[in-house]
Design a protein around this motif. Structure first.
Motif, PDB file in Angstrom:
ATOM      1  N   GLY A 388       0.858  -1.160   0.055  1.00 51.08           N
ATOM      2  CA  GLY A 388      -0.131   0.033  -0.104  1.00 51.08           C
ATOM      3  C   GLY A 388       0.805   1.243  -0.081  1.00 51.08           C
ATOM      4  O   GLY A 388       1.677   1.424  -0.757  1.00 51.08           O
ATOM      5  N   ARG A 389       0.563   2.187   0.868  1.00 54.34           N
ATOM      6  CA  ARG A 389       1.394   3.272   0.951  1.00 54.34           C
ATOM      7  C   ARG A 389       2.611   3.065   1.932  1.00 54.34           C
ATOM      8  O   ARG A 389       3.455   3.898   2.034  1.00 54.34           O
ATOM      9  N   VAL A 390       2.703   2.014   2.536  1.00 51.09           N
ATOM     10  CA  VAL A 390       3.778   1.811   3.488  1.00 51.09           C
ATOM     11  C   VAL A 390       5.067   1.250   2.471  1.00 51.09           C
ATOM     12  O   VAL A 390       4.978   0.401   1.824  1.00 51.09           O
ATOM     13  N   VAL A 391       6.197   1.953   2.654  1.00 49.70           N
ATOM     14  CA  VAL A 391       7.485   1.491   1.667  1.00 49.70           C
ATOM     15  C   VAL A 391       8.445   1.491   2.883  1.00 49.70           C
ATOM     16  O   VAL A 391       8.864   2.332   3.884  1.00 49.70           O
ATOM     17  N   LEU A 392       9.075   0.293   3.104  1.00 43.43           N
ATOM     18  CA  LEU A 392      10.202   0.131   3.982  1.00 43.43           C
ATOM     19  C   LEU A 392      11.519   0.087   3.296  1.00 43.43           C
ATOM     20  O   LEU A 392      11.620  -1.047   2.458  1.00 43.43           O
ATOM     21  N   VAL A 393      12.340   0.944   3.539  1.00 44.28           N
ATOM     22  CA  VAL A 393      13.660   0.823   2.889  1.00 44.28           C
ATOM     23  C   VAL A 393      14.694  -0.073   3.702  1.00 44.28           C
ATOM     24  O   VAL A 393      14.797   0.277   4.834  1.00 44.28           O
ATOM     25  N   VAL A 394      15.185  -0.922   2.993  1.00 42.23           N
ATOM     26  CA  VAL A 394      16.370  -1.564   3.756  1.00 42.23           C
ATOM     27  C   VAL A 394      17.650  -1.483   3.424  1.00 42.23           C
ATOM     28  O   VAL A 394      18.205  -1.008   2.386  1.00 42.23           O
ATOM     29  N   GLU A 395      18.415  -1.078   4.517  1.00 38.27           N
ATOM     30  CA  GLU A 395      20.190  -0.828   4.417  1.00 38.27           C
ATOM     31  C   GLU A 395      20.750  -1.899   5.090  1.00 38.27           C
ATOM     32  O   GLU A 395      20.388  -2.226   6.247  1.00 38.27           O
ATOM     33  N   ILE A 396      21.818  -2.183   4.768  1.00 38.64           N
ATOM     34  CA  ILE A 396      22.731  -3.195   5.281  1.00 38.64           C
ATOM     35  C   ILE A 396      24.285  -2.649   5.254  1.00 38.64           C
ATOM     36  O   ILE A 396      24.495  -2.259   4.262  1.00 38.64           O
ATOM     37  N   MET A 415       4.632   8.398   7.741  1.00 37.56           N
ATOM     38  CA  MET A 415       3.829   6.991   8.104  1.00 37.56           C
ATOM     39  C   MET A 415       4.189   6.677   9.524  1.00 37.56           C
ATOM     40  O   MET A 415       5.358   6.828   9.984  1.00 37.56           O
ATOM     41  N   VAL A 416       3.253   5.937   9.846  1.00 36.34           N
ATOM     42  CA  VAL A 416       3.582   4.992  11.375  1.00 36.34           C
ATOM     43  C   VAL A 416       3.108   3.488  11.151  1.00 36.34           C
ATOM     44  O   VAL A 416       2.064   3.413  10.331  1.00 36.34           O
ATOM     45  N   LEU A 417       3.940   2.805  11.350  1.00 32.83           N
ATOM     46  CA  LEU A 417       3.659   1.388  11.006  1.00 32.83           C
ATOM     47  C   LEU A 417       3.280   0.714  12.483  1.00 32.83           C
ATOM     48  O   LEU A 417       3.813   1.050  13.613  1.00 32.83           O
ATOM     49  N   GLU A 418       2.239   0.094  12.584  1.00 33.89           N
ATOM     50  CA  GLU A 418       1.536  -0.244  13.657  1.00 33.89           C
ATOM     51  C   GLU A 418       2.521  -1.485  14.356  1.00 33.89           C
ATOM     52  O   GLU A 418       3.289  -2.179  13.658  1.00 33.89           O
TER      53      GLU A 418
END
Length: 441
Positions: A388-396, A415-418
């Motif tokens: 949806g509108r939630v985008v999680l960027v992954v950095e390593i 945004m706030v993730l539950e």
């Protein structure tokens, strides 16, 4: 260093007390080592002689760091740098070996190779100065070790006689990597942090305009060789401005006994212009440096001689040690905010993992798909989880040998993730996680 045993350090979680056969008392650390006499102390640590409980003939040096005493923000990154640097510099005969890192809730223990010969500075103080063959022998070992450091992305930045130890056979060991810089700290190929001991530090380091770590270490080598041969510092002024002006003018003199060829080496190393300064790779090709090297009785820990071919080929490769990086995973009580800023705002979460990057990404893709996330891959690598509108960027990031820091961060700060959604991801990733570094609440 006295002959009587000082009281052992305070006990901590998982540490018990015991009484030695001689009637003295010591501390048993995590059922592995027994502490003995105090070898030295610094601003935030004490170093003790230790003995392995598995093999009573094995003696080590154990640096005991009290987490409660390291509240100074300047000390925290220094500890991390020292461990990170030493972990990638295994098996060079002229670098003090870090065997193991252990931790409790209140203490950090660095188990290191023992150098019973003490500081080279003490020997130099007794002799006042070294003969040229002796100075060259120690200098060759320092340069050999520093080239190995540079090849493995470590820049020492505090080379001086006080940071050079001797083992039982008189072999030199570089130690104290607390002020070192790592290659991943570079910006545009340069280092921007100023540190070191002023009399040994290259003039460009203090200007914070960016400098080459290898060339900075080369300057320190020039000062070190001068001290070895002359018995005094080339620049020594309590007024730092005056001292650095003298460095820029190369306003120092050689004693009569220093040979012409040694003077040339020192003069080229102590060039205030790093672009024209002699590099260590160029240094090892000079005839003065190579003289007598293959004939010197420089024995490694295995009793093998080190010839000039060692400097040319430098066959040593860092061999990662597989153990828990407890200085991070047991960081309670030690503020590591420089690496792991805790965020209780449901915007991100971080964890460390010991598996390879490919496996981490594969696991993230699998878990993300299970919970309805679409996977997007960037052109330059890396992934994002989208739902949806939630985008999680992954950095390593690699923070130590075989240790990775993984961050999942919301792309949109609004945004706030539950909490339930975070917990779903956490439960799915559990088998690749060594330690979580911020709990989402």
């Amino acid at each position: 260093m006295g002959s009587t045993n000082p009281p052992p350090p305070p006990t901590a979680a998982k540490i018990r007390r015991t009484t030695s056969a001689g009637g003295g008392s010591g501390s048993i650390i995590l059922e592995k080592y027994q502490l003995s006499r105090l070898l030295g102390r610094g601003s935030f640590a004490k170093v003790y002689l230790g003995r392995s409980l598995d093999n009573s003939d094995t003696e080590v040096a154990i640096k005991v760091i009290d987490k409660a005493a390291t509240v100074d923000a300047a000390m925290e990154p220094r500890i991390l740098r020292e461990v990170s640097a030493m972990r990638r510099l295994h098996h060079h005969p002229n670098i003090l070996e870090l065997y193991e890192v252990m931790a409790t809730k209140s203490k950090i223990y660095l188990v290191m190779e023992l150098a019973p010969g003490g500081e080279l500075f003490a020997k130099l103080s007794r002799c006042r100065r070294f003969s040229e063959p002796t100075a060259r022998r120690y200098f060759q070992q320092v340069v050999s070790a520093l080239r190995f450091c540079h090849q493995n992305g470590v820049f020492h930045r505090d080379i001086k006689p006080q940071n050079l130890l001797l083992d039982k056979n008189g072999l030199l060991k570089i130690t104290d990597f607390g002020l070192s810089a790592l290659s991943e700290q570079k910006r545009d190929g340069l280092i921007y942090t100023a540190c070191g001991t002023p009399a040994y530090t290259a003039p460009e380091v203090v200007y914070r305009k960016g400098y080459d770590g290898e060339k900075a270490d080369a300057w320190s080598c020039g000062v070190l060789l001068y001290v070895f041969l002359a018995g005094c510092l080339p620049f020594d002024d309590s007024n730092l401005s005056n001292m650095y002006r003298a460095m820029h003018r190369r306003a120092f003199e050689f004693p009569d006994w220093v040979s012409k060829s040694a003077r040339i080496v020192i003069y080229r190393l102590m060039d205030p212009n790093p672009n024209t300064r002699l590099s260590l790779d160029e240094l090892v090709k000079l005839s003065w440096f190579k003289k007598s090297f293959s004939q010197e009785n420089l024995s490694s820990q295995n009793g093998q001689k080190l010839g000039s071919e060692f400097l040319e080929q430098n066959e040593f490769k860092y061999l990662p040690r597989v153990n828990a990086f407890d200085i991070i995973s047991m960081s309670s009580g030690l503020d590591l905010s420089g690496l792991f800023e805790t965020q209780a705002n449901k915007k991100e979460m971080r964890f460390t993992s010991g598996v390879q990057v490919g496996e981490i990404e594969e696991k993230l893709v699998k878990v993300g798909a299970e919970f309805g996330y679409r996977i997007e891959r960037g052109k330059g690598g890396g992934i994002r989880l989208v739902r949806g509108r939630v985008v999680l960027v992954v950095e390593i990031w690699e923070v130590a040998i075989e240790l990775w820091l993984v961050e999942l961060k919301l792309f949109d700060a609004e945004m706030v993730l539950e909490e339930l959604q975070w917990e779903e991801l956490k439960s799915g990733l559990g088998d690749i996680v060594l330690s979580w570094h911020n709990e989402v609440s």
